[in-house]
Design a protein around this motif. Structure first.
Motif, short mmCIF file in Angstrom:
data_model
loop_
_atom_site.label_atom_id
_atom_site.label_comp_id
_atom_site.label_asym_id
_atom_site.label_seq_id
_atom_site.Cartn_x
_atom_site.Cartn_y
_atom_site.Cartn_z
N PRO A 40 0.48 -1.61 -0.09
CA PRO A 40 -0.39 0.19 -0.04
C PRO A 40 0.73 1.30 0.60
CG PRO A 40 0.13 -1.01 1.92
CD PRO A 40 0.90 -2.16 1.65
N ALA A 41 0.11 2.66 -0.47
CA ALA A 41 0.94 3.28 -0.51
C ALA A 41 1.23 4.06 1.09
CB ALA A 41 0.39 5.00 -0.82
N SER A 42 2.91 3.79 1.11
CA SER A 42 3.11 4.21 2.55
C SER A 42 2.89 5.69 3.35
CB SER A 42 4.41 4.30 2.63
OG SER A 42 5.37 4.48 1.88
N ASP A 43 2.47 6.77 2.75
CA ASP A 43 2.07 8.28 2.95
C ASP A 43 0.60 8.11 2.57
OD1 ASP A 43 1.28 8.00 -0.15
OD2 ASP A 43 3.05 9.56 -0.10
N HIS A 103 0.59 -1.41 -4.31
CA HIS A 103 1.61 -1.06 -5.59
C HIS A 103 2.88 -2.05 -6.44
CE1 HIS A 103 -1.38 2.36 -6.00
NE2 HIS A 103 -1.14 2.58 -4.84
N PRO A 104 3.06 -2.02 -6.91
CA PRO A 104 4.63 -2.34 -7.34
C PRO A 104 5.39 -1.96 -6.69
CG PRO A 104 3.73 -2.27 -8.87
CD PRO A 104 2.61 -1.83 -7.84
N LEU A 105 6.81 -2.31 -5.32
CA LEU A 105 7.89 -1.32 -5.05
C LEU A 105 9.04 -2.21 -5.15
CD1 LEU A 105 8.52 0.60 -2.94
CD2 LEU A 105 7.44 -1.18 -1.09
N SER A 106 9.97 -1.63 -6.10
CA SER A 106 11.14 -2.18 -6.35
C SER A 106 12.41 -1.36 -6.21
CB SER A 106 10.97 -3.24 -7.54
OG SER A 106 11.40 -2.35 -8.94
N LEU A 107 14.04 -2.09 -6.41
CA LEU A 107 14.45 -1.64 -6.36
C LEU A 107 15.51 -1.28 -7.35
CD1 LEU A 107 16.20 1.68 -4.61
CD2 LEU A 107 17.76 -1.07 -3.48
N TRP A 108 15.87 -0.80 -8.08
CA TRP A 108 16.63 -0.68 -9.82
C TRP A 108 18.34 -0.21 -9.51
CZ3 TRP A 108 18.29 2.55 -13.81
CH2 TRP A 108 18.45 1.71 -15.15
N LEU A 109 19.24 -0.57 -9.45
CA LEU A 109 20.56 0.12 -9.48
C LEU A 109 21.32 0.56 -10.85
CD1 LEU A 109 22.53 0.65 -8.05
CD2 LEU A 109 23.94 -1.80 -8.04
N HIS A 112 25.25 2.58 -14.98
CA HIS A 112 26.07 3.34 -15.83
C HIS A 112 25.71 4.02 -14.26
CE1 HIS A 112 27.69 5.70 -18.57
NE2 HIS A 112 27.24 6.41 -18.03
N CYS A 113 25.57 4.90 -13.98
CA CYS A 113 25.71 5.75 -12.87
C CYS A 113 25.42 5.09 -11.30
CB CYS A 113 25.00 7.12 -13.40
SG CYS A 113 22.99 6.87 -12.65
N ARG A 114 25.01 4.06 -11.53
CA ARG A 114 24.90 2.91 -10.27
C ARG A 114 24.33 3.97 -9.06
NH1 ARG A 114 26.75 -1.74 -10.99
NH2 ARG A 114 28.92 -1.50 -12.49
N LEU A 115 22.67 4.97 -9.61
CA LEU A 115 22.22 4.95 -8.88
C LEU A 115 21.76 4.25 -8.79
CD1 LEU A 115 21.01 7.17 -7.12
CD2 LEU A 115 19.85 8.18 -9.50
N ALA A 116 21.03 3.95 -6.94
CA ALA A 116 19.84 3.09 -7.12
C ALA A 116 18.47 3.88 -6.70
CB ALA A 116 20.17 2.67 -5.28
N GLN A 117 17.46 3.50 -7.05
CA GLN A 117 16.30 4.40 -7.54
C GLN A 117 15.15 3.25 -7.25
OE1 GLN A 117 16.82 5.39 -12.26
NE2 GLN A 117 18.67 4.71 -11.23
N LEU A 118 14.36 4.05 -6.79
CA LEU A 118 12.69 3.49 -7.23
C LEU A 118 11.89 2.66 -8.93
CD1 LEU A 118 9.87 2.64 -5.59
CD2 LEU A 118 9.57 4.87 -5.72
N ALA A 119 12.01 1.36 -9.19
CA ALA A 119 11.80 1.23 -10.67
C ALA A 119 10.46 1.83 -11.18
CB ALA A 119 12.07 -0.81 -10.21
N GLU A 120 9.66 2.41 -10.05
CA GLU A 120 7.80 2.52 -10.66
C GLU A 120 7.23 2.71 -9.65
OE1 GLU A 120 5.61 0.20 -11.71
OE2 GLU A 120 6.39 -1.98 -11.39
N ASP A 121 6.57 4.15 -9.52
CA ASP A 121 5.36 4.14 -8.90
C ASP A 121 4.31 4.88 -9.21
OD1 ASP A 121 4.28 5.50 -5.89
OD2 ASP A 121 6.41 7.22 -6.16
N SER A 122 3.12 4.23 -9.12
CA SER A 122 2.09 4.63 -9.03
C SER A 122 1.41 5.16 -7.99
CB SER A 122 1.81 3.42 -10.10
OG SER A 122 1.47 2.44 -8.78
N HIS A 181 7.21 3.89 -1.45
CA HIS A 181 6.62 4.91 -2.51
C HIS A 181 7.48 6.59 -2.31
CE1 HIS A 181 4.16 1.08 -2.98
NE2 HIS A 181 4.62 1.05 -4.12
N GLY A 182 6.79 7.30 -3.88
CA GLY A 182 7.72 8.56 -3.23
C GLY A 182 9.31 9.03 -3.03
N HIS A 183 9.80 8.11 -2.82
CA HIS A 183 11.21 8.29 -2.73
C HIS A 183 11.92 7.44 -3.64
CE1 HIS A 183 10.94 8.70 2.13
NE2 HIS A 183 10.47 9.72 1.72
N PHE A 184 12.44 8.36 -4.63
CA PHE A 184 12.95 7.69 -5.66
C PHE A 184 14.04 7.55 -6.10
CE2 PHE A 184 8.98 10.49 -6.84
CZ PHE A 184 8.43 9.18 -6.85
N ALA A 185 15.34 7.85 -5.40
CA ALA A 185 16.37 8.04 -5.84
C ALA A 185 17.27 7.90 -4.09
CB ALA A 185 17.15 8.87 -6.09
#
Length: 363
Positions: A21-24, A38-44, A47-57, A176-180
């Motif tokens: 569920p949306a955490s906020d 909602h899907p919740l996953s972390l993608w690395l 190329h730039c090695r930024l860890a980031q939220l894969a998607e946010d609906s 969700h809402g935390h993109f990086a």
């Protein structure tokens, strides 16, 4: 997917937390649900090695929380350190990009003679105080911050270190809402791509480990930057295989919490929670915890009273209601609050209750 900063498409999912569920979004108790997942996953990014939220609906909602004392202390310590190191000397203007997670530094900087820069004018000191992680487009967000910086100014980023998340298994920092989620190495690469070089870095204990990184247009890094970068690389911030340790933490921490609460129930103990924080949402849902195991969650925010935790359906109550329940055990979901809540609610321990930090259960 396309990286939120460099736009490259090659990378790996290092944590899949399923659908949450949306955490906020904290529904009213009168709202029976079910809550949308909602899907919740972390993608690395490779190329730039930024860890980031894969998607946010999800749709971002107005924060309902209150600022804990730990944030105020962090801000005071950081501004004092910047002043002592001479970074504020000669600076006259500032601009702050803030968030609900880092407090506000504006008043503290005013105490050192700085004024908020007028609209459209560059600032001598620009602070991103755990703010940029909330921006879906990381490249555009960084450009806005650099454009607000005077030619000889200093840009400071404070961030919850990705190294801390890995080291402490803080998988539920993903939300969700935390993109990086920044490692110092990745953030330095981002800064250099827009003409800034790191000059100094400092660690602080907030959230288990934050970093304050300073950068200028004509700087040279001091030893502190190198030390933090090397330490974080040893932790595995650039290595997808090491980062996938978060997937194991996802299972073990939730199982540890479930096992603990079931054991407490079997012993006839009344257990409640404290801090209806976003990080508690996914943990409770993953662990399958409901009101039968955790009767309520206390929180100091009046705006959260009369609401419930999304997904798990646990009622959120005031600290006074929590105290009146005379719990045997209070599970704390935000470790930074421990000293503060023990001082503000001495009745818990005076009545024989105890505080247990949720994060420590999986240690």
């Amino acid at each position: 997917m396309n990286c939120r900063f460099c736009r490259h498409t090659t990378g790996e999912v290092v944590l899949d937390a399923g659908c949450q569920p949306a955490s906020d979004s904290f529904p009213l108790i009168s709202d029976p649900g079910p809550d949308v997942l909602h899907p919740l996953s972390l993608w690395l990014c490779e190329h730039c090695r930024l860890a980031q939220l894969a998607e946010d609906s999800t749709t971002a909602e107005e924060p309902l929380g209150q600022e804990p004392e730990a944030l105020a202390w962090q801000a005071e310590e950081a501004v004092r350190a910047l002043s002592t190191a001479g970074f504020l000397t000669g600076a006259r203007s500032m601009r702050e990009f803030g968030s609900p997670h880092g407090g506000r530094w504006e008043g503290l900087l005013r105490g050192h003679g700085l004024q908020v820069a007028a609209a459209g004018e560059p600032a001598d000191i620009v602070i991103d105080n755990i703010g940029m992680m909330h921006e879906p487009d990381q490249a555009a967000a960084l450009r806005r911050r650099v454009e607000s910086l005077a030619p000889d100014g200093t840009l400071f980023f404070q961030y919850h270190s990705f190294a801390t998340i890995l080291r402490r298994g803080q998988w539920n920092a993903l939300r969700h809402g935390h993109f990086a989620y920044y490692s110092t190495s990745a953030l330095i690469g981002m800064l250099r791509s827009v003409g800034l070089d790191p000059v100094t870095a400092r660690r602080y204990p907030l959230y288990g480990g934050t970093v304050l990184l300073g950068a200028t247009r004509a700087g040279a890094p001091d030893r502190s930057v190198q030390d933090i970068v090397q330490d974080e690389i040893r932790v595995g911030v650039l290595d997808p295989q090491r980062a996938r340790s978060l997937q194991l933490a996802y299972f073990t921490s939730s199982e540890s919490l479930s096992t603990f609460l079931r054991r407490e129930r079997d012993m006839g103990r009344q257990v409640v929670g404290y801090s209806a924080a976003s990080r508690a949402v996914a943990l409770l849902c993953r662990a399958g915890i409901g009101p039968d195991l955790l009767t309520m969650v206390g929180d100091a925010s009046p705006a959260k009273e009369g609401r419930r935790m999304p997904g798990s359906g646990i009622a959120i109550v005031s600290p006074s209601t929590l105290i009146e329940s005379r719990p045997d055990t209070v599970v704390l979901f935000v470790p930074d609050l421990l000293d503060e809540v023990r001082r503000s609610m001495p009745q818990i321990e005076a009545a024989g209750g105890r505080w247990v930090v949720a994060e420590d259960l999986a240690a």
